[in-house]
Design a protein around this motif. Structure first.
Motif, PDB file in Angstrom:
ATOM      1  N   LEU A 343       9.271   5.104  -1.020  1.00  0.00           N
ATOM      2  CA  LEU A 343       8.103   5.862  -0.512  1.00  0.00           C
ATOM      3  C   LEU A 343       7.927   6.030   1.142  1.00  0.00           C
ATOM      4  O   LEU A 343       7.654   7.128   1.498  1.00  0.00           O
ATOM      5  CB  LEU A 343       7.046   5.413  -1.172  1.00  0.00           C
ATOM      6  CG  LEU A 343       6.813   5.616  -2.589  1.00  0.00           C
ATOM      7  CD1 LEU A 343       5.322   5.119  -3.177  1.00  0.00           C
ATOM      8  CD2 LEU A 343       7.140   6.997  -3.064  1.00  0.00           C
ATOM      9  N   ILE A 344       8.036   4.883   1.674  1.00  0.00           N
ATOM     10  CA  ILE A 344       8.083   4.743   3.031  1.00  0.00           C
ATOM     11  C   ILE A 344       9.207   5.492   3.707  1.00  0.00           C
ATOM     12  O   ILE A 344       8.807   6.337   4.687  1.00  0.00           O
ATOM     13  CB  ILE A 344       8.141   3.295   3.558  1.00  0.00           C
ATOM     14  CG1 ILE A 344       6.878   2.556   2.985  1.00  0.00           C
ATOM     15  CG2 ILE A 344       8.278   3.345   5.024  1.00  0.00           C
ATOM     16  CD1 ILE A 344       6.847   1.001   3.359  1.00  0.00           C
ATOM     17  N   VAL A 345      10.288   5.374   3.093  1.00  0.00           N
ATOM     18  CA  VAL A 345      11.520   6.352   3.907  1.00  0.00           C
ATOM     19  C   VAL A 345      11.191   7.657   3.737  1.00  0.00           C
ATOM     20  O   VAL A 345      11.400   8.591   4.489  1.00  0.00           O
ATOM     21  CB  VAL A 345      12.836   5.904   3.142  1.00  0.00           C
ATOM     22  CG1 VAL A 345      13.939   6.863   3.537  1.00  0.00           C
ATOM     23  CG2 VAL A 345      13.239   4.537   3.336  1.00  0.00           C
ATOM     24  N   ILE A 346      10.792   8.116   2.400  1.00  0.00           N
ATOM     25  CA  ILE A 346      10.347   9.427   2.068  1.00  0.00           C
ATOM     26  C   ILE A 346       9.314  10.001   3.139  1.00  0.00           C
ATOM     27  O   ILE A 346       9.419  11.156   3.417  1.00  0.00           O
ATOM     28  CB  ILE A 346      10.180   9.792   0.700  1.00  0.00           C
ATOM     29  CG1 ILE A 346      11.533   9.668  -0.128  1.00  0.00           C
ATOM     30  CG2 ILE A 346       9.370  11.134   0.410  1.00  0.00           C
ATOM     31  CD1 ILE A 346      11.126   9.536  -1.763  1.00  0.00           C
ATOM     32  N   GLY A 347       8.261   9.183   3.180  1.00  0.00           N
ATOM     33  CA  GLY A 347       7.057   9.515   4.154  1.00  0.00           C
ATOM     34  C   GLY A 347       7.915   9.918   5.490  1.00  0.00           C
ATOM     35  O   GLY A 347       7.421  10.707   6.234  1.00  0.00           O
ATOM     36  N   ALA A 348       8.551   8.651   5.837  1.00  0.00           N
ATOM     37  CA  ALA A 348       9.084   8.781   7.258  1.00  0.00           C
ATOM     38  C   ALA A 348       9.942  10.107   7.629  1.00  0.00           C
ATOM     39  O   ALA A 348       9.897  10.985   8.490  1.00  0.00           O
ATOM     40  CB  ALA A 348       9.941   7.704   7.832  1.00  0.00           C
ATOM     41  N   VAL A 349      10.709  10.367   6.400  1.00  0.00           N
ATOM     42  CA  VAL A 349      11.722  11.741   6.592  1.00  0.00           C
ATOM     43  C   VAL A 349      10.639  12.916   6.599  1.00  0.00           C
ATOM     44  O   VAL A 349      11.135  13.936   7.360  1.00  0.00           O
ATOM     45  CB  VAL A 349      12.442  11.650   5.290  1.00  0.00           C
ATOM     46  CG1 VAL A 349      13.131  13.174   5.109  1.00  0.00           C
ATOM     47  CG2 VAL A 349      13.689  10.853   5.621  1.00  0.00           C
ATOM     48  N   SER A 350       9.865  12.859   5.780  1.00  0.00           N
ATOM     49  CA  SER A 350       8.987  14.150   5.842  1.00  0.00           C
ATOM     50  C   SER A 350       8.044  14.401   7.034  1.00  0.00           C
ATOM     51  O   SER A 350       7.882  15.596   7.362  1.00  0.00           O
ATOM     52  CB  SER A 350       8.014  14.564   4.494  1.00  0.00           C
ATOM     53  OG  SER A 350       7.128  13.072   4.571  1.00  0.00           O
ATOM     54  N   VAL A 351       7.972  13.250   7.825  1.00  0.00           N
ATOM     55  CA  VAL A 351       7.226  13.462   9.033  1.00  0.00           C
ATOM     56  C   VAL A 351       8.215  13.659  10.032  1.00  0.00           C
ATOM     57  O   VAL A 351       7.889  14.412  11.163  1.00  0.00           O
ATOM     58  CB  VAL A 351       6.599  11.965   9.407  1.00  0.00           C
ATOM     59  CG1 VAL A 351       5.965  12.228  11.041  1.00  0.00           C
ATOM     60  CG2 VAL A 351       5.351  11.867   8.524  1.00  0.00           C
ATOM     61  N   LEU A 352       9.395  12.825  10.144  1.00  0.00           N
ATOM     62  CA  LEU A 352      10.320  13.010  10.978  1.00  0.00           C
ATOM     63  C   LEU A 352      11.485  14.170  11.243  1.00  0.00           C
ATOM     64  O   LEU A 352      11.814  14.681  12.170  1.00  0.00           O
ATOM     65  CB  LEU A 352      11.016  11.384  11.303  1.00  0.00           C
ATOM     66  CG  LEU A 352      10.211  10.473  11.631  1.00  0.00           C
ATOM     67  CD1 LEU A 352      10.990   9.162  11.708  1.00  0.00           C
ATOM     68  CD2 LEU A 352       9.521  10.570  13.113  1.00  0.00           C
TER      69      LEU A 352
END
Lengths: 399, 227
Positions: A343-352
C-alpha cells in the motif's frame, strides 16, 4: 486452551526467535507484496482501458463492414461484402432508440495553410459526431448538417492543429488545403487529450463524403451509433440488424456494442492480471516452503517442550494447534507486512508517477492475505502433525 | 490410591524381547512416601513412567483412584495426567522462553483457566516453594535449585494426588538437593503421595517405604527400618 491464550503462547514462541521469524515472515510478505502490486497494476490497466473507452459515453454501438464473429464460410460472404455506405448511416438513424448515426472514415493527411504544413489525423465523420461523443466546440461550430452525400468542403480543426497552424490568430473562415482540396475552417474543438495513444487534438474533422473521396474508399470504416440511455441494448441491436439485413440482403456486417468491446478487452486484461498474480503466487509458494522449513526445525528443537506439554496433560490436538497456530501467525504477520508495504508503494507511485495506472482492488488485497494465511496453514499442518504424534516419553528423553 | 496387578512392559530390541517390568503387583495408598531403588536397567524408571501414564503396560491392570486407566485412549490419559499426577524430572524440563510464573501457569493455561486466577495460583505456589522474588525470571536467570523449585511449583499447581520424581536431585549440588527434598517432603506431609526414583541411598532411605527393583521385579518392599 483458550484461543486468546493460544495466540499469546504462539506469539511468545515466534518472538523468542526474532531474526529467523522475521526472515520467514518476509518470505511470505514478499509474496503478498508481489501479488498485490502486480494485481494492482493489472487492475489499474483495466480501469485505464475502461475509462478510455467509456469517456465518450457507454451507450454506443459500432457497426463495421464484414462478418467477423462467425466461423466457417457464409455463402453470402462468398458473393460479396457490401461496404457500409453513407446511405446505410442515414437509414440507421431511423432504427429504434437510435439518437445519432455517425459515419466515420479516418486516415492520415496533411493540412496546408498560412504557409505551414502539418501532418494530422483526418476524421471524416457525419455532422452528429460532436454531440454523439460529447466533443465540445471551442469556437465556431461543428460540421453543418448538410446532405451527407453532398457535403460542402468545410473543416473543423482540433485544438492542437489549430494552434500549430494559426498560432493565436483566428482560424475561423480561413482557407486550408487538405490533400488536394481546399476547405474552409468553420470551427475549432476544445482540447480532448488522447485515446489509446491517438492524439485527438492533432486532428481535422471533415465531412464523411469528402473523406471517402480523399482516401479513395468505397465504404465507411464504421458507423457509430449512439442510442438512448434507457434503451434495451438487445432491441437496439435487433433494430440495426433488421435495417441492414433489409438493405444488404445478408449479414455482411458486424454489430459491436460498447459492452462487447469492454468484455473482450476486459477478458484479455483479466487473463493478464491473473497471470501476473500467479507469478506473485510463486513467491508466496516459496514463502510457504520457508515456513514449512522453519516449523520443521522448530518441532525438532522443541521436542523436549512437546514432551513436557504432553506430560503435564496436553492433548495431541492442542499440541497440533499450537504449531499450526505458529505457522499461521507467522504467515499472517508476514502477509500483513507485505500488504502494508504494498500500500505504501502504491501510494508513492500514485503520488510520484500518476501516469502509471495502479489500482488496489480490495478483493485482491483480502485474497492475498487469505492465501498467505492458507499458505501458513498448509505449511504448518505436516510439522504440527509430527509434533502431535511424538510419544511423550521419547520426546522427554531428547535432551 | 494406586493398584497395579500383573503389570508387564516388554520392549522389542532387535529380535529379543526385554521384560522391563515383569508381573508387578503394587498398591500405593494416598499420601504415601515411597522410594524406588535398584541398579540401572532394573525397571525403576519404566515403573515410574507407567505410574505417570507416560507409558502403557504391555499387560496387566492399573487402577488409579478406583478407575482402570491401563487402556485409556490418549486424550483421556492426558486428562488424568493433568488432574492427578505431577512430574518432577531430573533435568527440570522448563520452557526456556517463559518466565517462572508462566512455566507454572502452563498446566492451567492448557486447561483454559482464566488469566487472573492463573497468575494468582502460580504466585501462591511459587511463594510456597520460596520463589516469591523470582516470578518474572526466565530459567536461564535461575540457579539449578531454583529451576527445580519452579518445576515443583508447576507439578503441584493442579493439586495432584501423586508427585512422581525421577532423580529430582540428580543435577543439583547437595545443598540445593537438600532444599528440594525438604520441599517435597513438606508437600507429602500435606497429603500428596510421593514416589521418588533414585540411585542415591541417602535420599532413598528417607522414604517411609522402600521398594527395591531387580530385573523388572520388585525384589523387596520394606518400611523404613529405624523409626
Amino acid at each position: 486452551m483458550k484461543f486468546i491464550d493460544l495466540i499469546q503462547f504462539t506469539a511468545q514462541a515466534i518472538f523468542s526467535h526474532r531474526l529467523r521469524s522475521t526472515l520467514t515472515a518476509i518470505g511470505i510478505g514478499v509474496g503478498v507484496l508481489a501479488v498485490v502490486l502486480l494485481t494492482a497494476i493489472g487492475e489499474g490497466v483495466n480501469r485505464f482501458v475502461v475509462e478510455q473507452f467509456t469517456q465518450f459515453g457507454t451507450t454506443t454501438i459500432a457497426v463495421q463492414p464484414g462478418k467477423s464473429s462467425t466461423l466457417g464460410i457464409n455463402p453470402a460472404v462468398l458473393n460479396s461484402v457490401r461496404p457500409l455506405s453513407l446511405a446505410d448511416a442515414v437509414a440507421l438513424e431511423r432504427a429504434p432508440y437510435v439518437l445519432y448515426s455517425v459515419p466515420a472514415v479516418s486516415g492520415a493527411g496533411s493540412i496546408e495553410a498560412n504557409n505551414r504544413e502539418r501532418n494530422v489525423n483526418v476524421f471524416a465523420v457525419g455532422p452528429g459526431f460532436d454531440r454523439a461523443f460529447k466533443f465540445n466546440v471551442n469556437i465556431g461550430s461543428f460540421l453543418p448538417p448538410d446532405n451527407l452525400e453532398r457535403a460542402r468542403p468545410v473543416a473543423v480543426l482540433g485544438a492542437m492543429a489549430a494552434a500549430e497552424i494559426f498560432g493565436s490568430g483566428n482560424p475561423l473562415g480561413q482557407r486550408i488545403r487538405i490533400g488536394n482540396e481546399r476547405y474552409r475552417v468553420v470551427g475549432v474543438m476544445e482540447p480532448k487529450g488522447e485515446m489509446l495513444g491517438i492524439d485527438l487534438d492533432d486532428t481535422v474533422y471533415i465531412p464523411a463524403a469528402r473523406g471517402l473521396e480523399m482516401f479513395n474508399r468505397t465504404g465507411l470504416h464504421e458507423i457509430d451509433i449512439l442510442y438512448a440511455e434507457d434503451a434495451p441494448v438487445d432491441e437496439v441491436v435487433a433494430g440495426i440488424r433488421r435495417i441492414l439485413l433489409a438493405r444488404h440482403g445478408g449479414e455482411d456486417f458486424t454489430i459491436l456494442t460498447q459492452q462487447q468491446m469492454l468484455d473482450v478487452l476486459g477478458s484479455i486484461i483479466d487473463v493478464l492480471t491473473l497471470g501476473v498474480g500467479a507469478l506473485g503466487g510463486i513467491s508466496l509458494l516459496v514463502g510457504g516452503v520457508g515456513i514449512f522449513t522453519i516449523m520443521t526445525i522448530a518441532v525438532r528443537e522443541r521436542t523436549e517442550e512437546i514432551g513436557l506439554l504432553r506430560a503435564i496433560g496436553t492433548t495431541k490436538n492442542v499440541v497440533a494447534r499450537i504449531f499450526i497456530g505458529e505457522a499461521v501467525l507467522l504467515s499472517a504477520l508476514g502477509g500483513a507486512g507485505g500488504l502494508l508495504l504494498a500500500l505504501i508503494v502504491i501510494g508513492a507511485v500514485s503520488v510520484l508517477a500518476p501516469s502509471i495506472p495502479v489500482n488496489v482492488s480490495i478483493m485482491y488485497v483480502l485474497l492475498a492475505e487469505l492465501i498467505a494465511v492458507l499458505t501458513g496453514l498448509i505449511a504448518g499442518v505436516l510439522p504440527a502433525y509430527k509434533a502431535a504424534s511424538l510419544a511423550p516419553l521419547d520426546a522427554l528423553r531428547t535432551d | 490410591m494406586i493398584k497395579l496387578r500383573g503389570i508387564c512392559r516388554d520392549y522389542e530390541v532387535g529380535d529379543e524381547t526385554v521384560h522391563a517390568l515383569d508381573h508387578i503387583e503394587l498398591d500405593i495408598a494416598a499420601g504415601e512416601y515411597i522410594s524406588i531403588m535398584g541398579p540401572s536397567g532394573s525397571g525403576k524408571s519404566t515403573l515410574l513412567n507407567i505410574l505417570g501414564l507416560l507409558d502403557k503396560p504391555t499387560a496387566g491392570i492399573y487402577e488409579l483412584d478406583g478407575s482402570d486407566v491401563s487402556d485409556l485412549p490418549d486424550d483421556h490419559l492426558a486428562q488424568v495426567r493433568r488432574q492427578k499426577i505431577g512430574f518432577i524430572f531430573q533435568s527440570f524440563h522448563l520452557v526456556s522462553r517463559l518466565t517462572a510464573h508462566e512455566n507454572v501457569e502452563l498446566p492451567m493455561l492448557l486447561m483454559g483457566t482464566n488469566k487472573k486466577e492463573r497468575r494468582q495460583r502460580a504466585e501462591e505456589v511459587l511463594d510456597s516453594v520460596g520463589l516469591r522474588s523470582r516470578l518474572d525470571h526466565r530459567p536461564d536467570q535461575l540457579s539449578g535449585g531454583e529451576r527445580q523449585r519452579v518445576a515443583i511449583a508447576r507439578a503441584i499447581v493442579m493439586r495432584p494426588s501423586f508427585l512422581l520424581a525421577d532423580e529430582p536431585t540428580g543435577n543439583l549440588d547437595s545443598k540445593s538437593g537438600g532444599e528440594i527434598i525438604s520441599i517435597v517432603e513438606d508437600l507429602n506431609s500435606q497429603g500428596i503421595g510421593l514416589v521418588v526414583v533414585t540411585h542415591d541411598p541417602d535420599l532413598g532411605d528417607r522414604a517411609r517405604r522402600h521398594l527395591r527393583m531387580v530385573d523388572g521385579r520388585i525384589h523387596s518392599d520394606n518400611p523404613r527400618k529405624s523409626a
